[in-house]
Design a protein around this motif. Structure first.
Motif, mmCIF file in Angstrom:
data_model
loop_
_atom_site.group_PDB
_atom_site.id
_atom_site.type_symbol
_atom_site.label_atom_id
_atom_site.label_comp_id
_atom_site.label_asym_id
_atom_site.label_seq_id
_atom_site.Cartn_x
_atom_site.Cartn_y
_atom_site.Cartn_z
ATOM 1 N N MET A 1 -25.592 -30.377 -8.151
ATOM 2 C CA MET A 1 -26.261 -29.715 -9.239
ATOM 3 C C MET A 1 -25.204 -29.032 -10.109
ATOM 4 N N ARG A 2 -25.306 -29.232 -11.409
ATOM 5 C CA ARG A 2 -24.400 -28.558 -12.341
ATOM 6 C C ARG A 2 -24.952 -27.184 -12.675
ATOM 7 N N VAL A 3 -24.096 -26.158 -12.487
ATOM 8 C CA VAL A 3 -24.489 -24.767 -12.678
ATOM 9 C C VAL A 3 -23.544 -24.111 -13.673
ATOM 10 N N PHE A 4 -24.121 -23.426 -14.643
ATOM 11 C CA PHE A 4 -23.374 -22.680 -15.647
ATOM 12 C C PHE A 4 -23.337 -21.220 -15.216
ATOM 13 N N VAL A 5 -22.134 -20.629 -15.179
ATOM 14 C CA VAL A 5 -21.987 -19.234 -14.763
ATOM 15 C C VAL A 5 -21.305 -18.455 -15.872
ATOM 16 N N THR A 6 -21.952 -17.383 -16.328
ATOM 17 C CA THR A 6 -21.316 -16.474 -17.278
ATOM 18 C C THR A 6 -20.692 -15.332 -16.483
ATOM 19 N N GLY A 7 -19.649 -14.738 -17.018
ATOM 20 C CA GLY A 7 -19.016 -13.607 -16.348
ATOM 21 C C GLY A 7 -18.199 -13.992 -15.131
ATOM 22 N N ALA A 8 -17.836 -15.252 -15.011
ATOM 23 C CA ALA A 8 -17.169 -15.749 -13.804
ATOM 24 C C ALA A 8 -15.755 -15.202 -13.611
ATOM 25 N N THR A 9 -15.143 -14.670 -14.645
ATOM 26 C CA THR A 9 -13.796 -14.119 -14.469
ATOM 27 C C THR A 9 -13.839 -12.690 -13.931
ATOM 28 N N GLY A 10 -15.004 -12.083 -13.921
ATOM 29 C CA GLY A 10 -15.150 -10.717 -13.420
ATOM 30 C C GLY A 10 -15.326 -10.681 -11.914
ATOM 31 N N PHE A 11 -15.418 -9.476 -11.393
ATOM 32 C CA PHE A 11 -15.509 -9.287 -9.938
ATOM 33 C C PHE A 11 -16.761 -9.938 -9.358
ATOM 34 N N VAL A 12 -17.924 -9.548 -9.848
ATOM 35 C CA VAL A 12 -19.172 -10.090 -9.301
ATOM 36 C C VAL A 12 -19.299 -11.575 -9.638
ATOM 37 N N GLY A 13 -19.047 -11.916 -10.907
ATOM 38 C CA GLY A 13 -19.186 -13.310 -11.333
ATOM 39 C C GLY A 13 -18.296 -14.272 -10.567
ATOM 40 N N SER A 14 -17.077 -13.855 -10.251
ATOM 41 C CA SER A 14 -16.180 -14.748 -9.501
ATOM 42 C C SER A 14 -16.699 -14.968 -8.084
ATOM 43 N N HIS A 15 -17.315 -13.951 -7.499
ATOM 44 C CA HIS A 15 -17.891 -14.117 -6.164
ATOM 45 C C HIS A 15 -19.130 -15.007 -6.207
ATOM 46 N N VAL A 16 -19.931 -14.867 -7.252
ATOM 47 C CA VAL A 16 -21.082 -15.752 -7.429
ATOM 48 C C VAL A 16 -20.592 -17.194 -7.568
ATOM 49 N N CYS A 65 -26.711 -28.933 -17.580
ATOM 50 C CA CYS A 65 -26.792 -27.948 -16.492
ATOM 51 C C CYS A 65 -28.241 -27.796 -16.031
ATOM 52 N N GLU A 66 -28.405 -27.679 -14.732
ATOM 53 C CA GLU A 66 -29.742 -27.480 -14.166
ATOM 54 C C GLU A 66 -30.055 -26.017 -13.916
ATOM 55 N N ALA A 67 -29.002 -25.196 -13.801
ATOM 56 C CA ALA A 67 -29.207 -23.775 -13.514
ATOM 57 C C ALA A 67 -28.150 -22.947 -14.236
ATOM 58 N N VAL A 68 -28.519 -21.687 -14.483
ATOM 59 C CA VAL A 68 -27.614 -20.716 -15.093
ATOM 60 C C VAL A 68 -27.618 -19.465 -14.231
ATOM 61 N N PHE A 69 -26.445 -18.943 -13.957
ATOM 62 C CA PHE A 69 -26.289 -17.629 -13.346
ATOM 63 C C PHE A 69 -25.644 -16.756 -14.406
ATOM 64 N N HIS A 70 -26.417 -15.829 -14.960
ATOM 65 C CA HIS A 70 -25.934 -14.979 -16.048
ATOM 66 C C HIS A 70 -25.457 -13.656 -15.465
ATOM 67 N N ARG A 110 -33.608 -23.427 -14.063
ATOM 68 C CA ARG A 110 -33.618 -22.126 -13.397
ATOM 69 C C ARG A 110 -32.539 -21.227 -13.997
ATOM 70 N N VAL A 111 -32.910 -19.962 -14.223
ATOM 71 C CA VAL A 111 -31.966 -18.953 -14.697
ATOM 72 C C VAL A 111 -32.014 -17.781 -13.729
ATOM 73 N N VAL A 112 -30.842 -17.376 -13.259
ATOM 74 C CA VAL A 112 -30.725 -16.196 -12.414
ATOM 75 C C VAL A 112 -29.971 -15.159 -13.233
ATOM 76 N N TYR A 113 -30.606 -14.005 -13.433
ATOM 77 C CA TYR A 113 -30.037 -12.954 -14.265
ATOM 78 C C TYR A 113 -29.584 -11.790 -13.394
ATOM 79 N N CYS A 114 -28.331 -11.436 -13.515
ATOM 80 C CA CYS A 114 -27.791 -10.295 -12.779
ATOM 81 C C CYS A 114 -27.745 -9.122 -13.744
#
Length: 130
Positions: A1-16, A65-70, A110-114
């Motif tokens: 599954m292709r997932v788009f992640v925003t904030g991935a360079t930050g602490f929480v985003g990189s762990h996600v 992308c099938e999912a987004v983790f914002h 699917r969108v997961v919002y942090c």
């Protein structure tokens, strides 16, 4: 599954992003040109340089992308000037709105919002909200 992640360079985003990679996700990570990439350098991912405030970019970045983790946010606990307040609002509100609209238009399932600390508060009875 292709997932788009925003904030991935930050602490929480990189762990996600790392957790998603561990589950076999095909990652596409949103990074700003000014963001250090140390937290994600070991990940196998498609990094796209862009901005939440550019809707035309977001539609392209979300394509397939099938999912987004914002996880991206301007997480300052306060601002000192109207310009800082506007920048924070633009990132956290308008950027999220643009991302959700682009996800809808691109058929993201699917969108997961942090959320951020800016949403914390108390109810009128003085108890913390849940």
């Amino acid at each position: 599954m292709r997932v788009f992640v925003t904030g991935a360079t930050g602490f929480v985003g990189s762990h996600v992003a790392r957790a998603l990679a561990g589950q076999g996700a095909d990652l596409r990570l949103l990074v700003r040109s000014s963001s250090p990439r140390k937290n994600i350098e070991s990940l196998r991912a498609d990094c796209v340089v862009g901005d939440l405030l550019r809707p035309e970019f977001l539609k392209t970045a979300l394509s397939g992308c099938e999912a987004v983790f914002h996880v991206a946010a301007d997480y300052r606990l306060g601002t000192r000037t109207p310009e800082e307040t506007r920048a924070m609002y633009n990132c956290n509100v308008e950027g999220t709105r643009a991302l959700l609209q682009a996800a809808l238009e691109e058929g993201v399932r699917r969108v997961v919002y942090c959320s951020s600390v800016a949403t914390m508060g108390f109810a009128s009875n003085g108890h913390p909200v849940d």
